[in-house]
Design a protein around this motif. Structure first.
Motif, short mmCIF file in Angstrom:
data_model
loop_
_atom_site.label_atom_id
_atom_site.label_comp_id
_atom_site.label_asym_id
_atom_site.label_seq_id
_atom_site.Cartn_x
_atom_site.Cartn_y
_atom_site.Cartn_z
N SER A 82 0.84 -1.19 0.00
CA SER A 82 0.00 0.00 0.00
C SER A 82 0.88 1.24 0.00
CB SER A 82 -0.95 0.02 1.20
OG SER A 82 -0.27 0.33 2.40
N VAL A 83 0.28 2.34 -0.44
CA VAL A 83 0.93 3.64 -0.35
C VAL A 83 0.24 4.43 0.76
CG1 VAL A 83 1.76 3.70 -2.71
CG2 VAL A 83 -0.53 4.54 -2.22
N SER A 84 0.99 5.29 1.39
CA SER A 84 0.50 6.06 2.53
C SER A 84 -0.01 7.42 2.08
CB SER A 84 1.62 6.24 3.56
OG SER A 84 1.27 7.21 4.52
N TRP A 85 -1.28 7.65 2.30
CA TRP A 85 -1.87 8.96 1.99
C TRP A 85 -1.13 10.05 2.76
CZ3 TRP A 85 -7.94 9.67 2.20
CH2 TRP A 85 -8.29 10.91 1.64
N ALA A 86 -0.82 9.80 4.02
CA ALA A 86 -0.16 10.81 4.85
C ALA A 86 1.29 11.05 4.42
CB ALA A 86 -0.22 10.40 6.32
N ARG A 87 1.90 10.10 3.75
CA ARG A 87 3.26 10.32 3.22
C ARG A 87 3.19 11.11 1.92
NH1 ARG A 87 7.75 8.13 4.39
NH2 ARG A 87 6.94 6.23 5.35
N ILE A 88 2.23 10.75 1.07
CA ILE A 88 2.14 11.39 -0.25
C ILE A 88 1.53 12.78 -0.15
CG2 ILE A 88 0.92 11.22 -2.46
CD1 ILE A 88 1.36 8.17 -2.26
N MET A 89 0.55 12.94 0.76
CA MET A 89 -0.09 14.23 0.99
C MET A 89 -0.16 14.46 2.50
SD MET A 89 -3.24 14.18 -1.74
CE MET A 89 -2.98 14.54 -3.49
N PRO A 90 0.86 15.07 3.09
CA PRO A 90 0.90 15.21 4.55
C PRO A 90 -0.31 15.92 5.13
CG PRO A 90 3.06 15.63 3.63
CD PRO A 90 2.13 15.49 2.46
N ASP A 91 -0.92 16.82 4.36
CA ASP A 91 -2.13 17.49 4.84
C ASP A 91 -3.39 16.92 4.19
OD1 ASP A 91 -1.92 18.43 2.26
OD2 ASP A 91 -2.00 20.57 2.78
N GLY A 92 -3.24 15.84 3.47
CA GLY A 92 -4.37 15.21 2.81
C GLY A 92 -4.77 15.85 1.50
N ARG A 93 -4.08 16.94 1.11
CA ARG A 93 -4.51 17.72 -0.05
C ARG A 93 -3.38 18.04 -1.03
NH1 ARG A 93 -9.52 20.35 1.48
NH2 ARG A 93 -10.04 19.81 3.63
N HIS A 94 -2.17 18.25 -0.53
CA HIS A 94 -1.08 18.72 -1.37
C HIS A 94 0.06 17.70 -1.38
CE1 HIS A 94 -3.22 22.40 0.02
NE2 HIS A 94 -3.11 22.70 -1.27
N VAL A 95 0.63 17.49 -2.56
CA VAL A 95 1.60 16.43 -2.74
C VAL A 95 2.94 16.78 -2.11
CG1 VAL A 95 2.99 15.25 -4.50
CG2 VAL A 95 0.52 15.49 -4.81
N ASN A 96 3.52 15.79 -1.43
CA ASN A 96 4.88 15.85 -0.93
C ASN A 96 5.76 15.12 -1.95
OD1 ASN A 96 7.32 15.51 0.55
ND2 ASN A 96 6.51 13.67 1.56
N PRO A 97 6.56 15.84 -2.74
CA PRO A 97 7.34 15.18 -3.80
C PRO A 97 8.22 14.05 -3.28
CG PRO A 97 7.40 17.56 -4.07
CD PRO A 97 6.76 17.31 -2.74
N GLU A 98 8.75 14.20 -2.07
CA GLU A 98 9.61 13.17 -1.50
C GLU A 98 8.84 11.87 -1.28
OE1 GLU A 98 12.88 12.81 2.16
OE2 GLU A 98 11.48 14.49 2.07
N GLY A 99 7.58 11.99 -0.90
CA GLY A 99 6.76 10.80 -0.69
C GLY A 99 6.49 10.06 -1.99
N LEU A 100 6.08 10.80 -3.02
CA LEU A 100 5.83 10.15 -4.31
C LEU A 100 7.11 9.54 -4.88
CD1 LEU A 100 3.35 12.29 -6.43
CD2 LEU A 100 3.05 9.96 -5.60
N ALA A 101 8.23 10.20 -4.66
CA ALA A 101 9.50 9.69 -5.19
C ALA A 101 9.86 8.35 -4.55
CB ALA A 101 10.61 10.71 -4.95
N PHE A 102 9.53 8.19 -3.27
CA PHE A 102 9.79 6.91 -2.62
C PHE A 102 9.02 5.79 -3.31
CE2 PHE A 102 8.11 3.78 0.43
CZ PHE A 102 9.28 3.06 0.65
N TYR A 103 7.75 6.00 -3.57
CA TYR A 103 6.96 4.94 -4.20
C TYR A 103 7.36 4.72 -5.65
CZ TYR A 103 4.32 5.06 0.08
OH TYR A 103 3.98 4.99 1.42
N ASP A 104 7.86 5.75 -6.30
CA ASP A 104 8.43 5.59 -7.64
C ASP A 104 9.60 4.60 -7.60
OD1 ASP A 104 8.10 6.34 -10.29
OD2 ASP A 104 9.52 8.01 -10.15
#
Length: 451
Positions: A82-104
């Protein structure tokens, strides 16, 4: 000790997998992840054994290459993650590039090992910022989940083999908002019923986004019960039907009949949001497969004198896992056959989680887990029998690859095929892992699709 089957005893297209979940293994303190409602739930005394949280967990964030090597060595076809919503969007709305890069990086590493990536978008780690605005009791969360879906699929959708929207909506909604046994830990029937609808609405909206994007092989994962009345009394039988309605029929009817079961909806209607009927077409849009998680059966007794739903669970007589759950492989067969007969027909079914917690210890560097090995063997023999009867079971994913953060039970319950020393993060494959390695490597592993 080894399994009584090999890969060749199953159809050529049958998939074997190992499953994990983001918050349970990654280490939520890393990579710019935002607060999850599990962080605050764990910080509240009495909620989680030893007040354990997922800050470090199995440090999969830094050790995923090593962990994926284990999946490959075990002969598995699929890695379900699974991917973590809180990692990808720490506020639930805006993307954290570091989070998406991890899953990449993670998906690239899965594919590089010839494994099929099976993605789950939500495995319980809601951003705290959304919990502040009501979480799953707030219909806006479904819209935000759709936006989150788009961000994830835009980044990694080209390489994943299959996508599940939600893992175990009963746990997300009822267990967490009515029983209060998981984050956010509420005991409120109005909150629970709204969460029961909004989590299904989120599934529908996420599915619609992915269809519009052209994403293929989409489904949802339900944890379903195999309910048995404690006696032949009319009261216990009626109580069992109520339990079945909340745990099973609520989700299956919504997905495949476009309506919630009337007996349960009648009881919950005073607490439900208005206009839900208008959203059922979205919720019941066709899926490509259904995942079913199964661990044990439920024995149900009437609970006279208590508020609705007026039932209690009764301890069964069979041997138990370290969770206190009965080992009852026959229930997996009953459940899958019922789902295919009454709801899904020829739709592919996957056992997306099955496994057990054991009192596991390393002795001279070896973790012998004969009860788990037999548990897997017995359940997979049930699956073989179902396939022979024509039930379209297309895969089986063991829970879990690693010992991990077991939610409200902290780090005391060990479900892994691989033992984890949480002090050193040393991984040691258990005997059950070695049994899978021998059985699955007896014939070539399926090659992953290109995407």
């Amino acid at each position: 000790m080894s399994f009584s089957f090999t890969r060749s005893d199953f159809p050529a297209d049958f998939l074997f997998g190992a499953a994990t979940a983001a918050y349970q293994i990654e280490g939520h303190a890393f990579g710019g992840a935002g607060a999850s409602h599990w962080d605050s739930y764990a910080a509240t005394p009495g909620n989680v054994t030893n007040a354990d949280d997922g800050a470090v967990a199995c440090d999969h964030y830094h050790r995923f290459e090593q962990d994926l090597d284990l999946v490959q060595q075990g002969g598995f076809d699929v890695y379900r993650f699974s991917v973590s919503w809180a990692r990808i969007m720490p506020d639930g709305r805006h993307v954290n590039p570091e989070g998406l890069a991890f899953y990449d990086r993670l998906v690239d590493a899965i594919v590089a090992r010839g494994l099929k990536p099976y993605l789950t978008l939500y495995h319980w780690d809601l951003p705290s910022a959304l919990a502040d605005t009501g979480g799953w009791t707030n219909p806006e969360t479904a819209d935000l989940f759709a936006a989150y879906t788009r961000a994830v699929i835009e980044r990694i959708g080209d390489r994943v083999e299959a996508v599940a929207t939600i893992n175990e909506p009963w746990c997300v909604a009822w267990l967490s908002h009515f029983i209060g046994a998981q984050a956010p830990g509420l005991r409120d029937i109005r909150a629970a019923t709204r969460a029961m609808h909004h989590v299904m609405l989120a599934h529908g909206k996420s599915l619609a986004v992915m269809r519009e994007m052209g994403q293929q092989n989409l489904g949802i994962v339900l944890n379903l019960a195999d309910p048995h009345p404690a006696s032949g009394s009319t009261a216990d039988i009626a109580a069992t039907r109520r339990m079945d309605g909340i745990s099973n029929r609520w989700f299956l009817d919504a997905l495949f009949k476009g309506a919630y079961p009337e007996d349960i909806l009648d009881a919950l209607r005073p607490h439900m949001p208005a206009g839900l009927e208008d959203e059922m077409a979205l919720i019941s849009a066709p899926i490509d497969w259904l995942g079913i998680n199964y661990y044990t059966r439920g024995i149900v007794a009437d609970a006279p004198g208590t508020p609705w739903p007026q039932f209690d669970g009764v301890e069964g007589p069979l041997p138990k896992t370290d969770m206190g759950w009965e080992i009852y492989p026959e229930g997996l067969g009953t459940l899958l056959a019922r789902v295919a007969r009454d709801y899904t027909g020829d739709l592919p079914l996957y056992v997306t989680e099955n496994g057990m917690a054991g009192d596991d210890h390393l002795v001279d560097g070896v973790c012998d887990d004969p009860v788990r090995l037999k548990y897997f063997d017995d359940h997979l023999q049930v699956v073989r029998g179902l396939i022979a009867e024509g039930v379209p079971v297309k895969g089986y994913f063991a829970w879990s690859l690693l010992d991990n953060y077991e939610w409200s039970f902290g780090y005391e319950k060990r479900f892994g095929l691989v033992h984890v020393d949480y002090e050193t993060q040393t991984r040691t494959p258990k005997r059950s892992f070695e049994a899978f390695r021998a059985a699955l490597n007896a014939a070539p592993r399926r090659l992953a699709a290109s995407g």
